[in-house]
Design a protein around this motif. Structure first.
Motif, PDB file in Angstrom:
ATOM      1  N   THR A   1     -13.156  -5.909   7.360  1.00  0.00           N
ATOM      2  CA  THR A   1     -14.410  -6.927   6.967  1.00  0.00           C
ATOM      3  C   THR A   1     -15.059  -5.825   6.280  1.00  0.00           C
ATOM      4  O   THR A   1     -15.359  -4.440   7.215  1.00  0.00           O
ATOM      5  N   GLY A   2     -15.783  -5.924   5.589  1.00  0.00           N
ATOM      6  CA  GLY A   2     -17.040  -5.142   4.896  1.00  0.00           C
ATOM      7  C   GLY A   2     -17.970  -5.082   6.261  1.00  0.00           C
ATOM      8  O   GLY A   2     -18.588  -3.926   6.478  1.00  0.00           O
TER       9      GLY A   2
ATOM     10  N   TYR B   1     -28.944  -7.174   3.954  1.00  0.00           N
ATOM     11  CA  TYR B   1     -28.016  -7.531   4.842  1.00  0.00           C
ATOM     12  C   TYR B   1     -26.156  -6.146   4.683  1.00  0.00           C
ATOM     13  O   TYR B   1     -26.422  -6.263   3.045  1.00  0.00           O
ATOM     14  N   HIS B   2     -25.946  -6.080   5.718  1.00  0.00           N
ATOM     15  CA  HIS B   2     -25.358  -4.744   5.505  1.00  0.00           C
ATOM     16  C   HIS B   2     -23.632  -5.304   6.749  1.00  0.00           C
ATOM     17  O   HIS B   2     -22.794  -4.621   6.694  1.00  0.00           O
ATOM     18  N   GLY B   3     -24.018  -6.839   7.227  1.00  0.00           N
ATOM     19  CA  GLY B   3     -23.034  -7.246   8.607  1.00  0.00           C
ATOM     20  C   GLY B   3     -23.058  -7.540   9.641  1.00  0.00           C
ATOM     21  O   GLY B   3     -24.465  -7.281   9.967  1.00  0.00           O
TER      22      GLY B   3
ATOM     23  N   ASN C   1     -19.097  -0.666   7.522  1.00  0.00           N
ATOM     24  CA  ASN C   1     -20.222   0.000   7.809  1.00  0.00           C
ATOM     25  C   ASN C   1     -20.201   0.217   9.063  1.00  0.00           C
ATOM     26  O   ASN C   1     -20.720   1.842   8.766  1.00  0.00           O
TER      27      ASN C   1
ATOM     28  N   VAL D   1     -19.352  -3.332  -0.462  1.00  0.00           N
ATOM     29  CA  VAL D   1     -19.438  -4.783  -0.254  1.00  0.00           C
ATOM     30  C   VAL D   1     -19.008  -5.741  -1.490  1.00  0.00           C
ATOM     31  O   VAL D   1     -17.988  -6.666  -1.837  1.00  0.00           O
ATOM     32  N   GLN D   2     -20.469  -5.858  -1.964  1.00  0.00           N
ATOM     33  CA  GLN D   2     -20.450  -6.924  -2.868  1.00  0.00           C
ATOM     34  C   GLN D   2     -20.670  -5.417  -4.707  1.00  0.00           C
ATOM     35  O   GLN D   2     -19.961  -7.065  -5.152  1.00  0.00           O
TER      36      GLN D   2
ATOM     37  N   ASP E   1     -23.005   1.056   0.297  1.00  0.00           N
ATOM     38  CA  ASP E   1     -22.368  -0.147   0.551  1.00  0.00           C
ATOM     39  C   ASP E   1     -22.106  -1.137  -0.678  1.00  0.00           C
ATOM     40  O   ASP E   1     -23.031  -1.855  -1.476  1.00  0.00           O
TER      41      ASP E   1
ATOM     42  N   LYS F   1     -15.154  -7.535   0.600  1.00  0.00           N
ATOM     43  CA  LYS F   1     -15.170  -9.046  -0.320  1.00  0.00           C
ATOM     44  C   LYS F   1     -14.248  -9.219  -1.090  1.00  0.00           C
ATOM     45  O   LYS F   1     -12.814  -9.243  -1.043  1.00  0.00           O
TER      46      LYS F   1
HETATM   47  C1  LIG Z   1     -24.045  -6.220   0.333  1.00  0.00           C
HETATM   48  C2  LIG Z   1     -23.200  -6.236   2.247  1.00  0.00           C
HETATM   49  N1  LIG Z   1     -22.264  -5.282   3.201  1.00  0.00           N
HETATM   50  C3  LIG Z   1     -21.648  -5.857   4.050  1.00  0.00           C
HETATM   51  C4  LIG Z   1     -21.425  -7.421   4.382  1.00  0.00           C
HETATM   52  C5  LIG Z   1     -20.395  -7.415   5.619  1.00  0.00           C
HETATM   53  O1  LIG Z   1     -19.363  -7.904   4.709  1.00  0.00           O
HETATM   54  P1  LIG Z   1     -18.374  -9.134   5.616  1.00  0.00           P
HETATM   55  O2  LIG Z   1     -19.025 -10.312   6.047  1.00  0.00           O
HETATM   56  O3  LIG Z   1     -16.981  -9.058   5.423  1.00  0.00           O
HETATM   57  O4  LIG Z   1     -18.183  -8.777   7.185  1.00  0.00           O
HETATM   58  C6  LIG Z   1     -21.972  -8.239   2.978  1.00  0.00           C
HETATM   59  C7  LIG Z   1     -22.020  -9.806   3.625  1.00  0.00           C
HETATM   60  O5  LIG Z   1     -22.290 -10.611   3.006  1.00  0.00           O
HETATM   61  C8  LIG Z   1     -22.760  -7.670   2.148  1.00  0.00           C
HETATM   62  O6  LIG Z   1     -23.032  -8.808   1.208  1.00  0.00           O
END
Ligand SMILES: Cc1ncc(COP(=O)(O)O)c(C=O)c1O
Length: 428
Positions: A109-110, A137-139, A114, A244-245, A242, A271
Motif C-alpha cells: 500500500t501507499g 494525507y500520506h497514509g 511512505n 502515490v497519486q 510521495d 495506487k
Molecule cells: C498522496 C497519498 N499518499 C499515500 C496514500 C496512502 O495510500 P494507501 O491508501 O494505498 O495506503 C494516499 C491515499 O489516498 C495518498 O493520496
C-alpha cells in the motif's frame, strides 16, 4: 435496484462494517462492472469514470487481467524465493527514473511505502524531524499518520512534525507572486527546519506530494521546489516525493516530480502501480536503501510477490505500448483548454488547474474574495453523478472539483465530461 434495495444494502454495510466508512455521493453508486473508462451499476446504468486513477490503464484491462490470471494459476509465493518477475519488474520500473534512483523495495500500500521511506530517512540521516504540508494525507500507519492534516492522529501530533503552508499561487501567501512567492513558501520550510534545531530535534526530511494533489493541485510557484529542497538538503535532510497519486504518467510525464526537475532522494509509489492490485514501492538512491537494510531487515509477506509483479509489469507495458503518458499530456491539454473556456462563462469557477489527466476546478462564492464554495462543489459532484459522470472534490477547503480519469481517456470522453459539467454548472 429499488430505493428499498439500496437502503437494505447500505444498512447491511453499516451493520457489518460500522459507521465511519463513508460512501461517495448522496445517492451511493452500486458498481458491478468496469471496462476502460466506463463503470456500470447494478441497474445497467453506465458512468464515465473521471475519478479513478488506480485503474490507470482503464478498468479491467485485458492484458492486466491475463497477466494476473496466468501467474496466479502458476505460482504465488513471496520474495524469499528466487523469481524472475520481481527482477524483470524492478529493471523496467527503475528504467523510468533518473539514473541516481537505482534501487527499489516493494510493499502493498501507499501507506506502507511512505512508512518505509520514513524509516529509510531516519536511518540515513540520524534524524527524527519531518516536514509535510498543512493540508495533506500520506497514509494510515501510526508513523505516517503523523504527517497528515486531514485526520488528526490518535494521541495528537508529536514534537517531531512540522507542517508548512502548501505552495498556493491562487490564494497566495501575502498576495505575492512569481519568485517572491516561491521564496516566501520556501522560507516557511527553512523556518520549520530552524525550529527543529531550536527544539533540539535532529532533522530527517520533507515528505510531500510533488504536485500537492491532496492540497488542491495548486499551480506551484516556479522555483519553489528547488528552493525548498535546497533548504532541506543544506540541513542534511532528504526529499521524499510521495508519488502515490502523481506517478505512472498521471501528469503527462512519468513522474510528478519531473515538473520541477528536482530529483528526489526517495520516491514512494502506490495506487496505479498495479491498476487495482495491491502493490506499492519505494524507489531510492541505492546507498540509502542499502544503508537502511544494513540496520533493519525489511520483509513484506505480500510485497513483490510473483503475481503482483506480473500485474505491475503488465501495467508498465500497457502504459508504454498504448502511449498513455503522451495521451495524458495531449488529452489533458485539451481538457484544460475546455475547462478554461467554462471558466470564462461560469462565475463560480475561480481557478482551473492541472497537468496531464489530473485537474482541479476551484469553485468560489465570489471571484474577488475567492471565498471557497464547498457546498457548491458537493452539489456539483452529486449532480454530475446523476448525469452519469463520476468525480469528487478535494483541497484544504473541500471546494476543488477533483478529476483524474483513467489514462486512456479520449477527446470524445472529454467532450462528454465538459458538456455535462457545463449543464450542471448552468443549473447550479
Ligand atoms: C498522496 C497519498 N499518499 C499515500 C496514500 C496512502 O495510500 P494507501 O491508501 O494505498 O495506503 C494516499 C491515499 O489516498 C495518498 O493520496
Amino acid at each position: 435496484m429499488t430505493h428499498a434495495d439500496v437502503h437494505a444494502l447500505t444498512e447491511r454495510r453499516e451493520r457489518l462494517l460500522g459507521p465511519g466508512n463513508p460512501l461517495f455521493y448522496d445517492e451511493p453508486v452500486h458498481l458491478v462492472r468496469g471496462e476502460g473508462v466506463w463503470l456500470h451499476d447494478a441497474d445497467g446504468n453506465r458512468y464515465l469514470d473521471c475519478y479513478n486513477n488506480v485503474p490507470c490503464v482503464g478498468h479491467c484491462h485485458p492484458r492486466v487481467v491475463e497477466a494476473l490470471c496466468a501467474q496466479a494459476g502458476t505460482l504465488n509465493t513471496h520474495t524469499r524465493y528466487l523469481h524472475e518477475n520481481i527482477l524483470d519488474y524492478a529493471e523496467s520500473l527503475l528504467s523510468k527514473f533518473d539514473a541516481s534512483l537505482d534501487r527499489v523495495a516493494l510493499a502493498c500500500t501507499g501507506s506502507e511505502a511512505n512508512d518505509l521511506a520514513l524509516r529509510v530517512a531516519r536511518v540515513n540521516t540520524g534524524g527524527e524531524g519531518f516536514i509535510c504540508t498543512n493540508a495533506t494525507y500520506h497514509g494510515n500507519t501510526t508513523a505516517v499518520g503523523q504527517l497528515n492534516s486531514i485526520f488528526q492522529p490518535i494521541g495528537g501530533y508529536g514534537e517531531h512534525i512540522r507542517m508548512v503552508p502548501w505552495p498556493d499561487a491562487y490564494r497566495a501567501l501575502n498576495d505575492l507572486s512569481g519568485d517572491e512567492l516561491a521564496d516566501a513558501y520556501a522560507d516557511e520550510v527553512k523556518q520549520a527546519i530552524d525550529s527543529f534545531a531550536e527544539a533540539g530535534i535532529p532533522f530527517a526530511g520533507m515528505l510531500v506530494c510533488p504536485i500537492f494533489a491532496n492540497e488542491g493541485l495548486p499551480d506551484v510557484p516556479p522555483g519553489y521546489m528547488a528552493k525548498a529542497v535546497a533548504h532541506v538538503r543544506e540541513a542534511g535532510g532528504l526529499y521524499i516525493a510521495d508519488e502515490v497519486q502523481s506517478g505512472f504518467g498521471r501528469t503527462g510525464r512519468w513522474w510528478g516530480h519531473q515538473q520541477s526537475a528536482v530529483v528526489p532522494d526517495i520516491v514512494t509509489l502506490g495506487k496505479p502501480m498495479g491498476a487495482g492490485h495491491p502493490i506499492s514501492g519505494v524507489v531510492a538512491r541505492g546507498a540509502l536503501l542499502d544503508n537502511y537494510r544494513a540496520h533493519e531487515m525489511y520483509f513484506n509477506t505480500f510485497g513483490g510477490n510473483p503475481v503482483s509483479c506480473a500485474v505491475a509489469m503488465a501495467v508498465l507495458d500497457v502504459i508504454d505500448d498504448e502511449e498513455l503518458v503522451q495521451n495524458a499530456a495531449d488529452v489533458g491539454n485539451y481538457v484544460l483548454g475546455c475547462f478554461n473556456d467554462l471558466k470564462s462563462r461560469h462565475e463560480s469557477i475561480g481557478d482551473v488547474r492541472g497537468s496531464g489527466l489530473f485537474f482541479g476546478i476551484d469553485l468560489v462564492e465570489d471571484r474577488d474574495t475567492k471565498a471557497p464554495a464547498a457546498d457548491k462543489a458537493r452539489a456539483v459532484v452529486n449532480e454530475m453523478r446523476r448525469h452519469g459522470v463520476l468525480m469528487s472534490k478535494i483541497g484544504e477547503h473541500d471546494n476543488v472539483l477533483k478529476l483524474r480519469p483513467p489514462l486512456c481517456f479520449s477527446r470524445d470522453n472529454a467532450d462528454q465530461l465538459v458538456e455535462t459539467l457545463d449543464r450542471v454548472l448552468e443549473a447550479a
